[in-house]
Design a protein around this motif. Structure first.
Motif, PDB file in Angstrom:
ATOM      1  N   VAL A  50       0.469  -0.763   0.069  1.00 21.72           N
ATOM      2  CA  VAL A  50      -0.156   0.063  -0.211  1.00 21.72           C
ATOM      3  C   VAL A  50       0.320   0.890   0.134  1.00 21.72           C
ATOM      4  N   VAL A  51       1.172   1.848  -1.411  1.00 24.72           N
ATOM      5  CA  VAL A  51       1.332   3.362  -1.270  1.00 24.72           C
ATOM      6  C   VAL A  51       1.052   4.788  -0.419  1.00 24.72           C
TER       7      VAL A  51
ATOM      8  N   VAL B 102      -6.835   4.206  -3.656  1.00 25.39           N
ATOM      9  CA  VAL B 102      -6.193   3.998  -3.188  1.00 25.39           C
ATOM     10  C   VAL B 102      -4.997   3.126  -3.651  1.00 25.39           C
ATOM     11  N   ILE B 103      -3.276   3.980  -3.875  1.00 28.01           N
ATOM     12  CA  ILE B 103      -2.213   2.663  -4.773  1.00 28.01           C
ATOM     13  C   ILE B 103      -2.077   1.611  -4.389  1.00 28.01           C
ATOM     14  N   LEU B 104      -1.904   0.856  -4.501  1.00 27.24           N
ATOM     15  CA  LEU B 104      -0.918  -0.398  -4.744  1.00 27.24           C
ATOM     16  C   LEU B 104       0.315  -0.450  -5.292  1.00 27.24           C
ATOM     17  N   GLN B 105       1.203  -1.258  -5.143  1.00 27.23           N
ATOM     18  CA  GLN B 105       2.681  -1.223  -6.114  1.00 27.23           C
ATOM     19  C   GLN B 105       3.034  -2.434  -5.594  1.00 27.23           C
TER      20      GLN B 105
ATOM     21  N   VAL C   3       1.567  -0.991 -10.654  1.00 24.67           N
ATOM     22  CA  VAL C   3       1.048   0.192  -9.681  1.00 24.67           C
ATOM     23  C   VAL C   3      -0.008  -0.136 -10.106  1.00 24.67           C
ATOM     24  N   LEU C   4      -1.091  -0.267  -9.574  1.00 27.32           N
ATOM     25  CA  LEU C   4      -2.602  -0.735  -9.341  1.00 27.32           C
ATOM     26  C   LEU C   4      -3.242   0.964  -8.316  1.00 27.32           C
TER      27      LEU C   4
END
Length: 136
Positions: A110-111, A118-121, A129-130
C-alpha cells in the motif's frame, strides 16, 4: 517596571508561539482502516506496468468490487465498453500489504490511500502500480 513589562511580553509571545505551533487542522481527522475503505465499494482500477527505464509498458483498466471483507470481483470491459470477462478473487490485508489470490494475484504494498483513492505497488519482476479510484 519597564523591564518587568518586557519580560511579561516576551513570556506571552513565547507561550502564544508554542501554543499556536501545536495546533494542526488535521488533529481530529482519523482515516478509516484500508479494510474499511475497500469493503463494499466499487473502484475504477488502472493497472500500469513499467519498463526498467520507467516508461509505461502497458496500461489496463478494470472495475474492482470488494464484496466482503475477504472476497471481491474484477470486471473488464473491451474497447467498446462491453463486458469482456469477470473473475473472483480472495484478499487479505496485513499492515501495509494486500495479498490477492484467485483472479488477481500477488502481494501488493500500500503506497497510499484515502477514502476515494488507493495506490498499490508490486514488482514481478517489473514495477506494477494498481490505482483504485472509488466510483461516485
Amino acid at each position: 517596571m519597564k523591564t518587568f513589562m518586557s519580560k511579561i511580553c516576551i513570556c506571552l509571545l513565547v507561550f502564544l508561539s508554542a501554543f499556536l505551533s501545536g495546533c494542526d487542522d488535521h488533529d481530529d481527522v482519523k482515516l478509516a482502516s484500508l479494510a474499511d475503505v475497500l469493503y463494499q465499494a466499487v473502484w475504477n482500477a488502472t493497472e500500469t506496468v513499467y519498463n526498467e527505464d520507467g516508461s509505461i509498458a502497458l496500461q489496463d483498466t478494470y472495475i474492482f468490487q470488494f464484496l466482503s471483507e475477504s472476497r471481491g470481483e474484477i470486471v473488464e470491459r473491451d474497447d467498446s465498453g462491453n463486458l469482456a470477462w469477470t473473475s473472483e478473487f480472495d484478499y487479505e490485508i496485513h499492515d501495509n500489504i494486500v495479498t490477492f489470490k484467485g483472479g488477481w494475484v500477488g502481494q501488493w504494498l500500500v503506497v497510499e490511500y484515502t477514502h476515494d483513492k488507493v495506490i498499490l505497488q508490486t514488482y514481478s519482476p517489473q514495477k506494477y502500480v494498481l490505482t483504485l479510484e472509488r466510483q461516485k
